[in-house]
Design a protein around this motif. Structure first.
Motif, PDB file in Angstrom:
ATOM      1  N   ALA A 142      48.705  28.844  39.238  1.00 26.90           N
ATOM      2  CA  ALA A 142      48.961  30.206  38.769  1.00 26.90           C
ATOM      3  C   ALA A 142      47.671  30.865  38.304  1.00 26.90           C
ATOM      4  N   SER A 143      46.852  30.120  37.579  1.00 29.17           N
ATOM      5  CA  SER A 143      45.569  30.662  37.128  1.00 29.17           C
ATOM      6  C   SER A 143      44.675  31.003  38.316  1.00 29.17           C
ATOM      7  N   GLY A 144      44.687  30.137  39.336  1.00 31.25           N
ATOM      8  CA  GLY A 144      43.910  30.418  40.538  1.00 31.25           C
ATOM      9  C   GLY A 144      44.375  31.694  41.225  1.00 31.25           C
ATOM     10  N   PHE A 145      45.687  31.891  41.320  1.00 31.37           N
ATOM     11  CA  PHE A 145      46.224  33.124  41.905  1.00 31.37           C
ATOM     12  C   PHE A 145      45.781  34.328  41.078  1.00 31.37           C
ATOM     13  N   GLY A 146      45.825  34.187  39.750  1.00 30.97           N
ATOM     14  CA  GLY A 146      45.441  35.300  38.884  1.00 30.97           C
ATOM     15  C   GLY A 146      43.995  35.703  39.072  1.00 30.97           C
ATOM     16  N   ARG A 147      43.105  34.706  39.185  1.00 26.20           N
ATOM     17  CA  ARG A 147      41.691  35.027  39.401  1.00 26.20           C
ATOM     18  C   ARG A 147      41.468  35.662  40.770  1.00 26.20           C
ATOM     19  N   ALA A 148      42.143  35.127  41.787  1.00 22.93           N
ATOM     20  CA  ALA A 148      41.958  35.667  43.139  1.00 22.93           C
ATOM     21  C   ALA A 148      42.438  37.113  43.234  1.00 22.93           C
TER      22      ALA A 148
END
Length: 454
Positions: A142-148
């Protein structure tokens, strides 16, 4: 003139209403395009994770000598975290911290590290769970999606909560409990309704995806039904006191052992080596391997598993032995989680209490299954929903009573030290607003030390 003005006002109101609905529809579509693939990916990874745990557990059953490599496996995982994963050693607590105060985010490497570390723990026989891995998989992705997608702090916060919901719902097959857990675990006494619908959507999609990959979750039949009357509810409340105290004991013992080992063994990779040696010693001390691993699969037909405690036989001390195995494993730094061992401890404790209360063994094993977790994690609502999803709504009242009493009796402590105290369970002098459980424990320790000074 007055009629013209009224028509103009009505037109503006309609335009504002249409504009609001349009903005709402765009927001829903935007979040759906983010949540659906993220939750599906989390569900897929959880399915791969559960399949891996099943495979390595059966491999350990077929090759009992793997137990003696537990210290070696612990060292390898500890060294891997020491070299590449210091920023993610906080695990679930790191995710909770990032939801409260978004900062550097949750590194994407948390996902492969926790996946590998948990599989190694179970391959060699560590007594650990799986929820920690599922939650960290969900939070990391989820954090990776948020950064992307370059989401702002508010959007990232919601996305992290949905990652928790998707992972929890998928790994246990309880999407409602997964959604409520993500809303409730952040702070004692407060539920984060801002992410209610996104968490439910993520939990459902994560669970459905996991099931679509052919994963099947355990079924625990309660057995013969009895009427839910005032006596049964009272007995559930009495048992809830014990469940809460055992949940408190588990959390406190876990923190004490972990803190003690960190003080005497500063070099992180050596701590699992010591823990692995102690686990092997416990196997020889008690003469059984039934308390290794998750406790959901049996090496032999007469082996103890969680399902064993739903049967007619009574096992008075299995809950305490599993607690000891798990505290040594997790306190030494092995990866996994606390929840499935808490299910084992709770079901075993309910099994042990049932004869004293004159109630069906299967029923109180089911109540203990969720109530000890409720006390240890401070999540009575999520555990009540979990009990209903797993065991049916027929016993919703005694399940809820036991979970809420256990929650009250476990104090301002728990397995997640980054959890905050939004509303104290009971009045507490000197408790700072929104203090974390870590800060609360530190304060209590300082007060005890101060009171011992002559």
């Amino acid at each position: 003139m007055r009629a013209t003005f009224r028509n103009l006002v009505d037109t503006l109101n309609v335009a504002a209403f249409v504009r609001d609905r349009h903005d709402h529809a765009i927001s829903v579509l935007r979040w759906a395009l983010i949540l659906l693939p993220m939750a599906a990916l989390v569900g897929t990874l959880c399915a791969a994770f559960l399949l891996s745990l099943d495979t390595v557990t059966r491999l350990r059953f077929a090759s009992p000598w793997l137990l003696y490599l537990l210290p070696v496996g612990g060292f390898v995982v500890g060294l891997l975290y020491h070299l590449t994963g210091r920023s993610v050693e906080g695990g679930n607590n790191l995710i909770v911290e990032q939801i409260h105060e978004p900062g550097g985010g949750v590194p994407l490497r948390m996902a492969p590290l926790i996946f590998f570390g948990t599989v190694v723990t179970h391959l060699f026989g560590g007594s650990a769970g799986r929820e920690g891995t599922a939650v960290q998989l969900g939070g990391s992705l989820a954090s990776g999606f948020g950064r992307a997608l370059r989401l702002d702090a508010g959007g990232t916060r919601i996305l992290l909560m949905t990652g928790i919901a998707a992972g929890f719902g998928a790994v246990f097959g309880t999407p409602i409990a997964g959604a409520v857990f993500a809303l409730e675990v952040l702070a004692i006494g407060r539920v984060e309704y801002s992410a209610l619908v996104p968490c439910l959507v993520a939990a459902l999609v994560g669970d459905w995806t996991c099931l679509a990959w052919g994963i099947h979750h355990g079924v625990y039949p309660i057995g013969a039904s009895i009427p839910v009357d005032a006596l049964l509810v009272t007995e559930a409340g009495v048992a809830g006191i014990i469940f809460g105290l055992v949940g408190l004991a588990f959390a406190e013992a876990n923190h004490l052992v972990g803190g003690w080992l960190k003080r005497i063994v500063p070099y992180g990779p050596l701590r699992p080596v010591i823990g692995g040696v102690f686990v092997i010693a416990l196997v020889f001390l008690f003469g059984t391997r039934d308390y290794l691993g998750l406790g959901v699969l049996a090496a032999r037909p007469d082996s103890l598993t969680i399902a064993s405690f739903f049967g007619p036989d009574t096992h008075p001390w299995s809950w305490a032995i599993k607690l000891l195995f798990t505290v040594v494993t997790l306190g030494a730094g092995f990866k996994g989680g606390e929840v499935t061992p808490l299910f084992f401890i709770g079901a075993a404790l309910g099994n042990a209490l049932a004869p004293f209360l004159g109630v069906p063994t299967g029923l109180f094993a089911a109540i203990g299954f969720v109530a000890v977790f409720a006390g240890a994690a401070n999540t009575p609502l999520a555990c009540t929903f979990m009990g209903i999803e797993l065991f049916g709504a027929g016993y919703a009242v005694p399940i809820a009573v036991a979970c809420f009493v256990a929650y009250l009796c476990s104090g301002h402590n728990g397995i997640y030290l980054s959890q905050r105290v939004a509303i104290p369970k009971v009045p507490a002098n000197g408790l700072a607003p929104n203090a974390t459980l870590r800060e609360t424990r530190t304060r209590c320790t300082a007060l005890r030390a101060q009171n011992r000074v002559p």
